[in-house]
Design an enzyme around this catalytic site. Structure first.
Site, PDB file in Angstrom:
ATOM      1  N   GLY A  22       0.850  -1.194   0.000  1.00 46.31           N
ATOM      2  CA  GLY A  22       0.000   0.000   0.000  1.00 46.31           C
ATOM      3  C   GLY A  22       0.875   1.229   0.000  1.00 46.31           C
ATOM      4  N   SER A  23       0.246   2.338  -0.230  1.00 39.93           N
ATOM      5  CA  SER A  23       1.003   3.586  -0.131  1.00 39.93           C
ATOM      6  C   SER A  23       0.043   4.682   0.267  1.00 39.93           C
ATOM      7  CB  SER A  23       1.671   3.925  -1.450  1.00 39.93           C
ATOM      8  OG  SER A  23       0.710   3.948  -2.459  1.00 39.93           O
ATOM      9  N   ASP A 135      -6.068   8.827  14.719  1.00 39.80           N
ATOM     10  CA  ASP A 135      -6.463   8.652  13.318  1.00 39.80           C
ATOM     11  C   ASP A 135      -7.221   7.331  13.159  1.00 39.80           C
ATOM     12  OD1 ASP A 135      -6.739   9.144  10.626  1.00 39.80           O
ATOM     13  OD2 ASP A 135      -4.702   8.506  10.095  1.00 39.80           O
TER      14      ASP A 135
HETATM   15  N1  LIG Z   1       1.855  -4.263   8.961  1.00 39.50           N
HETATM   16  C1  LIG Z   1       1.158  -4.328   7.846  1.00 39.50           C
HETATM   17  N2  LIG Z   1       0.951  -5.483   7.221  1.00 39.50           N
HETATM   18  C2  LIG Z   1       0.235  -5.548   6.085  1.00 39.50           C
HETATM   19  N3  LIG Z   1      -0.299  -4.482   5.465  1.00 39.50           N
HETATM   20  C3  LIG Z   1      -0.112  -3.290   6.035  1.00 39.50           C
HETATM   21  C4  LIG Z   1       0.612  -3.142   7.251  1.00 39.50           C
HETATM   22  N4  LIG Z   1       0.641  -1.845   7.584  1.00 39.50           N
HETATM   23  C5  LIG Z   1      -0.041  -1.226   6.616  1.00 39.50           C
HETATM   24  N5  LIG Z   1      -0.495  -2.065   5.681  1.00 39.50           N
HETATM   25  C6  LIG Z   1      -1.272  -1.738   4.486  1.00 39.50           C
HETATM   26  O1  LIG Z   1      -0.815  -0.513   3.945  1.00 39.50           O
HETATM   27  C7  LIG Z   1      -1.834   0.494   4.024  1.00 39.50           C
HETATM   28  C8  LIG Z   1      -1.201   1.831   4.413  1.00 39.50           C
HETATM   29  O2  LIG Z   1      -0.580   1.686   5.666  1.00 39.50           O
HETATM   30  P1  LIG Z   1      -0.438   2.873   6.719  1.00 39.50           P
HETATM   31  O3  LIG Z   1      -1.790   3.406   7.015  1.00 39.50           O
HETATM   32  O4  LIG Z   1       0.380   2.409   7.869  1.00 39.50           O
HETATM   33  O5  LIG Z   1       0.419   3.885   5.857  1.00 39.50           O
HETATM   34  P2  LIG Z   1       0.307   5.447   5.622  1.00 39.50           P
HETATM   35  O6  LIG Z   1       1.379   5.797   4.677  1.00 39.50           O
HETATM   36  O7  LIG Z   1       0.306   6.125   6.935  1.00 39.50           O
HETATM   37  O8  LIG Z   1      -1.107   5.540   4.918  1.00 39.50           O
HETATM   38  P3  LIG Z   1      -2.156   6.716   4.936  1.00 39.50           P
HETATM   39  O9  LIG Z   1      -1.496   7.895   4.325  1.00 39.50           O
HETATM   40  O10 LIG Z   1      -3.279   6.114   4.108  1.00 39.50           O
HETATM   41  O11 LIG Z   1      -2.535   6.900   6.373  1.00 39.50           O
HETATM   42  C9  LIG Z   1      -2.825  -0.039   5.069  1.00 39.50           C
HETATM   43  O12 LIG Z   1      -4.153   0.390   4.864  1.00 39.50           O
HETATM   44  C10 LIG Z   1      -2.706  -1.531   4.891  1.00 39.50           C
HETATM   45  O13 LIG Z   1      -3.532  -1.951   3.827  1.00 39.50           O
END
Ligand SMILES: Nc1ncnc2c1ncn2[C@@H]1O[C@H](COP(=O)(O)OP(=O)(O)OP(=O)(O)O)[C@@H](O)[C@H]1O
Length: 541
Positions: A22-23, A135
């Site tokens: 994901g990103s 959040d």
């Molecule tokens: N530990 C993990 N294992 C598997 N998938 C994960 C994990 N952490 C995150 N993801 C996947 O990646 C996505 C984005 O993760 P996360 O929310 O931590 O990142 P972010 O860059 O802060 O995203 P956002 O900007 O959407 O808040 C999550 O919705 C999930 O689908």
């Protein structure tokens, strides 16, 4: 600052990056494995110069949460070139993708209860460790990989913050200065999102409540339906819709626990510690009463034998009752022969014939009925619902059922002694449930009590019905107005000389409780109810 994904090296420390999971705005997350052990992990990468260095914040928060159930483990962190990385436990799908992937308009009650229980437990853990999430959203709740697929994990601590100062041990201060909103559009609390308040524990809980209500609402919460805002104007519209949405409208057709939970979160004071245990138990009990087992586990897809019909609420507004339908209802009501029911009221000036007439002529008051479907008033044997009126949603079990039983006991009481017992039971029940909010069933109880004390043969406008303008007026009333009235009622109840006087006090109590924005029974309110039970006993003797 956007990520230049292609320049992310394939290897970071001891980890080899595999596929991208994901990103987000702040970085990317990869499935990766340890080149020595072969263990799979999730690796979160962020540009070290990113304007919002959330990885760094997470790196600070993770150690505070280690070892607790439902918290991912931080295996390693570091900087490589221009990249900061965090190595955390590899987990499964987020609730967001599970919900979307189901293709259903709303989630089933069993799953939502499991989510409620687990997310509240996670927040209790975080808050006990002095951390706010800030959040809460479906994308930040993920299930584990087998064999942990029934556990919901919290992720994304990029906005998290310690709310206890590690040096002074004091709660972070509140502030009247409006701050920029931090969180997400859909679930961040009204206070934080729309009013620029400082987030505290109550706001994590309110976001959870909104998330649960969203899952049970076909099509989701109203302000989520047009997608993420692309303009300031759209964002303003979302905030307005969120702020103006009335709790009872958001939760219509759902088990009352959800409405009460949201009200509870919104009543909490800035630094108040929420009663997590109470709400975990409430949702466990709701699930148990609905016939679900093993509900602490999130089982997806839900077990087929537990796929009960959803507490679906109609998407279109409830059709208004036509005059012909109203006539049917009134006709049926008249047939109830209320004058034959035991009457406790002071009947000195009401001849039987007059009582009869009042029952028959009660259609004159029909126009006063604001919401016939949502408030229960009147006698014991319910008339057949007139055709073409949508049936009431068969929910609000448990509390509703108990309150309904108490209401019927009021109507069956043949003397003040019996009434005194029921009032005492009502007060004890409200205290024991922990939720001091008077639900519609609670108001129906007061309506019945009023009728018994005043004159059961007269139609009484339900205390809880109110128009939008009344609502706006009420919300502007200062809290001390309510407190003052209830304190007076508490004093007066001990000296009331007749049932009529008690009826008036009950009516005032219902009205003033209804007028408070949270409809809660205060300490004085309970003293009033207990005093009422004692007074009824004294008048019976
Ligand atoms: N530990 C993990 N294992 C598997 N998938 C994960 C994990 N952490 C995150 N993801 C996947 O990646 C996505 C984005 O993760 P996360 O929310 O931590 O990142 P972010 O860059 O802060 O995203 P956002 O900007 O959407 O808040 C999550 O919705 C999930 O689908």
């Amino acid at each position: 600052m956007p990520n230049d994904y292609d320049s992310i090296p394939r290897r970071m420390g001891n980890y080899w990056l595999d596929t991208r999971l994901g990103s987000g705005y702040s970085g990317s997350i990869f499935r990766a494995y340890n080149v020595y052990t072969g263990d799979y992990v999730a690796l979160k990468v962020q540009d070290v110069n990113h304007e919002c260095p959330t990885n760094r914040y997470e790196e600070y928060i993770y150690p505070l949460l280690q070892g607790a159930d439902g918290m991912p483990r931080l295996w390693a962190s570091g900087v490589q070139g221009k990249w900061h990385y965090l190595v955390i436990s590899l987990l499964g799908s987020s609730l967001e993708s599970i919900y979307r992937g189901s293709g259903k308009k709303a989630m089933d009650l069993r799953s939502v209860c499991s989510i409620a229980i687990q997310v509240i437990i996670r927040l209790q853990t975080m808050h006990n460790r002095e951390v706010l999430h800030r959040d809460i959203q479906l994308g930040n709740c993920v299930i584990g990989l087998p064999p942990n697929e029934t556990i919901i994990y919290m992720i994304d601590f990029g906005f998290s913050k310690r709310y206890i100062d590690p040096y002074t041990r004091r709660h972070i201060p509140d502030s009247k200065v409006k701050r920029d909103f931090l969180g997400n559009y859909w679930f961040t609390s009204v206070g934080v999102h729309c009013k620029g308040k400082v987030p505290s524990r109550r706001d994590d809980l309110e976001a959870t409540a909104l998330m649960l209500i969203h899952l049970l609402t076909p099509g989701g919460l109203p302000w989520t339906r047009n997608g993420v805002p692309k303009t300031d104007e759209h964002h303003r519209r979302i905030k307005r819709a969120k702020e103006l949405a009335r709790t009872e409208d958001l939760c219509r057709g759902m088990p009352s626990e959800f409405e009460e939970f949201l009200r509870y979160c919104r009543r909490l004071k800035f630094a108040e510690c929420p009663d997590y245990e109470h709400w975990i138990e409430e949702f466990r009990e709701l699930a148990r009463e609905s016939g679900f087992t093993d509900v602490d586990k999130f089982i997806w897809p839900p077990p087929p034998q537990q796929m009960k019909p959803l507490p679906v609420r109609p998407e279109a507004p409830r059709p208004t009752v036509t005059p012909a339908e109203m006539e049917n209802v009134l006709h049926d009501l008249a047939k109830l022969q209320l004058h034959n029911r035991p009457i406790l009221a002071d009947q000195t000036n009401v001849l039987p014939a007059q009582i009869n007439k009042q029952a028959e002529g009660s259609d004159k008051k029909a126009a006063d009925v604001v919401d016939l479907c949502s408030d229960t008033t009147g006698g014991g044997t319910a008339p057949e619902p007139p055709k073409n009126i949508p049936p009431r949603t068969p929910i609000r079990v448990k509390k509703a059922t108990r309150l309904e039983k108490l209401r019927l006991s009021v109507l069956d009481a043949t003397n003040n002694g019996a009434l005194s017992t029921v009032v005492a039971e009502f007060s004890t029940f409200l205290k024991e449930t922990g939720s001091k909010t008077l639900t519609r069933e609670g108001f129906a109880f007061l309506d019945a009590l009023y009728k018994q004390l005043a004159d059961p043969s007269v139609f009484v406008q339900p205390m809880r019905t109110r128009s939008a303008t009344e609502q706006a007026f009420i919300e502007n009333q200062p809290a001390h107005v309510k407190l003052g009235v209830v304190a007076r009622l508490r004093r007066e109840v001990g000296t009331a000389q007749s049932n009529r006087m008690l009826a008036k006090l009950v009516a005032d109590f219902g009205t003033v409780t209804n007028k408070s924005s949270t409809r809660t029974v205060t300490k004085d309110g309970f003293a009033f109810l207990d005093g009422l039970a004692i007074r009824l006993k004294a008048l019976h003797a």
